[in-house]
Design an enzyme around this catalytic site. Structure first.
Site, PDB file in Angstrom:
ATOM      1  N   VAL A  16       6.516 -39.734 -27.020  1.00  0.00           N
ATOM      2  CA  VAL A  16       7.349 -40.056 -25.857  1.00  0.00           C
ATOM      3  C   VAL A  16       6.574 -39.861 -24.558  1.00  0.00           C
ATOM      4  O   VAL A  16       6.562 -40.731 -23.678  1.00  0.00           O
ATOM      5  CB  VAL A  16       8.640 -39.214 -25.841  1.00  0.00           C
ATOM      6  CG1 VAL A  16       9.414 -39.438 -24.540  1.00  0.00           C
ATOM      7  CG2 VAL A  16       9.515 -39.563 -27.032  1.00  0.00           C
ATOM      8  N   ARG A  91      20.396 -35.225 -32.870  1.00  0.00           N
ATOM      9  CA  ARG A  91      19.690 -34.677 -31.705  1.00  0.00           C
ATOM     10  C   ARG A  91      20.156 -33.258 -31.410  1.00  0.00           C
ATOM     11  O   ARG A  91      19.372 -32.408 -30.972  1.00  0.00           O
ATOM     12  CB  ARG A  91      19.913 -35.575 -30.490  1.00  0.00           C
ATOM     13  CG  ARG A  91      19.378 -37.001 -30.662  1.00  0.00           C
ATOM     14  CD  ARG A  91      19.727 -37.862 -29.466  1.00  0.00           C
ATOM     15  NE  ARG A  91      19.297 -39.238 -29.644  1.00  0.00           N
ATOM     16  CZ  ARG A  91      20.042 -40.193 -30.175  1.00  0.00           C
ATOM     17  NH1 ARG A  91      21.271 -39.896 -30.610  1.00  0.00           N
ATOM     18  NH2 ARG A  91      19.584 -41.420 -30.289  1.00  0.00           N
ATOM     19  N   ALA A 121      13.618 -35.713 -20.744  1.00  0.00           N
ATOM     20  CA  ALA A 121      13.849 -36.597 -21.886  1.00  0.00           C
ATOM     21  C   ALA A 121      14.017 -35.810 -23.177  1.00  0.00           C
ATOM     22  O   ALA A 121      14.429 -36.361 -24.196  1.00  0.00           O
ATOM     23  CB  ALA A 121      12.695 -37.593 -22.038  1.00  0.00           C
ATOM     24  N   VAL A 125      19.293 -34.244 -24.778  1.00  0.00           N
ATOM     25  CA  VAL A 125      18.904 -34.361 -23.367  1.00  0.00           C
ATOM     26  C   VAL A 125      19.950 -33.851 -22.384  1.00  0.00           C
ATOM     27  O   VAL A 125      19.602 -33.286 -21.343  1.00  0.00           O
ATOM     28  CB  VAL A 125      18.505 -35.817 -23.053  1.00  0.00           C
ATOM     29  CG1 VAL A 125      19.705 -36.755 -23.106  1.00  0.00           C
ATOM     30  CG2 VAL A 125      17.820 -35.890 -21.700  1.00  0.00           C
ATOM     31  N   ASP A 151      20.681 -45.966 -24.153  1.00  0.00           N
ATOM     32  CA  ASP A 151      21.822 -46.438 -24.942  1.00  0.00           C
ATOM     33  C   ASP A 151      22.476 -47.649 -24.268  1.00  0.00           C
ATOM     34  O   ASP A 151      22.882 -48.599 -24.942  1.00  0.00           O
ATOM     35  CB  ASP A 151      22.848 -45.317 -25.090  1.00  0.00           C
ATOM     36  CG  ASP A 151      22.249 -44.075 -25.710  1.00  0.00           C
ATOM     37  OD1 ASP A 151      21.901 -44.119 -26.900  1.00  0.00           O
ATOM     38  OD2 ASP A 151      22.115 -43.077 -24.988  1.00  0.00           O
ATOM     39  N   SER A 152      22.569 -47.595 -22.943  1.00  0.00           N
ATOM     40  CA  SER A 152      23.156 -48.721 -22.204  1.00  0.00           C
ATOM     41  C   SER A 152      22.293 -49.972 -22.364  1.00  0.00           C
ATOM     42  O   SER A 152      22.806 -51.084 -22.484  1.00  0.00           O
ATOM     43  CB  SER A 152      23.300 -48.362 -20.721  1.00  0.00           C
ATOM     44  OG  SER A 152      24.183 -47.265 -20.548  1.00  0.00           O
ATOM     45  N   HIS A 171      26.118 -56.367 -17.519  1.00  0.00           N
ATOM     46  CA  HIS A 171      26.165 -55.135 -16.728  1.00  0.00           C
ATOM     47  C   HIS A 171      27.248 -54.215 -17.279  1.00  0.00           C
ATOM     48  O   HIS A 171      28.425 -54.597 -17.359  1.00  0.00           O
ATOM     49  CB  HIS A 171      26.429 -55.466 -15.266  1.00  0.00           C
ATOM     50  CG  HIS A 171      25.372 -56.320 -14.649  1.00  0.00           C
ATOM     51  ND1 HIS A 171      24.166 -55.817 -14.215  1.00  0.00           N
ATOM     52  CD2 HIS A 171      25.321 -57.665 -14.439  1.00  0.00           C
ATOM     53  CE1 HIS A 171      23.417 -56.806 -13.751  1.00  0.00           C
ATOM     54  NE2 HIS A 171      24.096 -57.934 -13.877  1.00  0.00           N
ATOM     55  N   HIS A 178      24.262 -38.377 -25.006  1.00  0.00           N
ATOM     56  CA  HIS A 178      23.249 -39.239 -25.616  1.00  0.00           C
ATOM     57  C   HIS A 178      23.210 -38.854 -27.092  1.00  0.00           C
ATOM     58  O   HIS A 178      22.371 -38.093 -27.545  1.00  0.00           O
ATOM     59  CB  HIS A 178      21.892 -39.018 -24.957  1.00  0.00           C
ATOM     60  CG  HIS A 178      20.756 -39.721 -25.663  1.00  0.00           C
ATOM     61  ND1 HIS A 178      20.765 -41.068 -25.914  1.00  0.00           N
ATOM     62  CD2 HIS A 178      19.587 -39.245 -26.168  1.00  0.00           C
ATOM     63  CE1 HIS A 178      19.645 -41.406 -26.542  1.00  0.00           C
ATOM     64  NE2 HIS A 178      18.923 -40.303 -26.718  1.00  0.00           N
TER      65      HIS A 178
END
Length: 316
Positions: A16, A91, A121, A125, A151-152, A171, A178
């Site tokens: 990352v 996560r 990050a 998170v 995710d968006s 949009h 997350h």
């Protein structure tokens, strides 16, 4: 004449951190990039590799290996260090290890006299960003995480395959954790300025097969689908980190779904979660409060409850 040098440090040069560094250099987002890692040889190798990109970019980014003591003059410190989930883990399962690592990072950075912006990050998170805020003592606008920005983006990418339009013409946002409890704010999603729910209503014959629950489930599972195939994810989050960094330096006032410390917005406080936020040179300038439906608000509450349960395990 006053010249301003855009300085970024990345703590953690795994996949990352390295991907974020490559995106920053390739897109000429900063003037100086400092890499920090407990494995100094790994950091040096990444720095050398990134330096060799310079001839193929439009401007030079000076890349170096450094330490926490040298973070005082950094504008932004990107934190990617932590424990990645293993197969079968979520996560949230990485929290204990990540919290221990990141506490030591924040302590080292703050001892340097750092007063810039932390961009987090490390997973999970939302909770780790809250931890960084608490441990650093910085104002809440100076600490933000990548949140549901990726995710968006995944939501737009998946929807574009159904609607057959460019994802950038879609949009909308996913909000909350997350992770598995995130949700899509369908009531505020638009395509070309037109409400998505209206489009579904008007095109039942061609779009009637779209299952909204299935789509958000794909978004939630996207990271693990990648992890199961290649071991981990890094290109998408690396680009997200670069994009947020650019918006900070450019004072864009761009709205991005990042992990933000809430202080009454949406009726929540003392929690960090993914919400649309105006990003400026000050960091998380202002939370955009969407007028969520009752069902969406219930999902938001549930997501924050999940986060609070795990926050309690590390003393928050």
């Amino acid at each position: 004449m006053k010249l301003t040098t855009r300085k970024v440090a990345i703590v953690g040069t795994g996949f990352v951190g390295a991907s974020a560094g490559y995106s920053l250099v390739n897109q000429n987002i900063c003037d100086e990039l400092m890499l920090i890692d407990i494995n100094k040889e790994r950091a040096l190798g990444e720095a050398m590799d990134l330096q060799h990109c310079v001839d193929f970019t439009t401007s030079r980014t000076k890349v170096s290996v450094g330490s926490y003591e040298e973070c005082k003059d950094m504008d932004i410190v990107i934190v990617t260090a932590g424990g990645p989930p293993k197969p079968g883990q979520t996560r949230l399962d990485t929290l204990e290890l990540s919290a221990k690592i990141v506490k030591s990072v924040v302590d080292g950075v703050m001892k340097s006299g750092f007063n810039g912006i932390f961009l987090v990050a490390s997973n999970p998170v939302d909770i780790i960003t809250y931890l960084v805020w608490k441990e650093s003592g910085l104002p809440r606008n100076q600490v933000l995480g990548t949140g549901t920005s990726l995710d968006s983006s995944r939501l737009k990418s998946i929807l574009s395959q159904h609607i057959k339009v460019d994802p950038r013409s879609i949009h909308g946002y996913t909000l909350g954790e997350h992770g598995d409890s995130q949700f899509a704010a369908w009531s505020h999603l638009t395509i070309g300025g037109k409400p998505f729910m209206q489009i579904l209503e008007e095109h039942k014959e061609t779009l009637g097969e779209i299952d909204l629950d299935e789509i958000i489930d794909q978004v939630r599972k996207a990271g693990f689908e990648i992890l199961n195939r290649k071991g981990t994810t890094y290109y998408g989050i690396g680009c997200a980190l670069a994009s947020i960094t650019r918006s900070i330096f450019n004072d864009d006032h761009k709205i991005i779904a990042v992990s933000t410390i809430l202080d009454g917005e949406y009726g929540f406080e003392n929690i960090c979660t993914g919400v649309p936020t105006i990003i400026t040179r000050e960091g998380a300038k202002e939370v955009v409060e969407l007028n969520l439906t009752e069902d969406e608000m219930d999902k938001f509450k549930n997501s924050n409850n999940v986060l609070r349960e795990y926050m309690a395990t590390i003393g928050y």
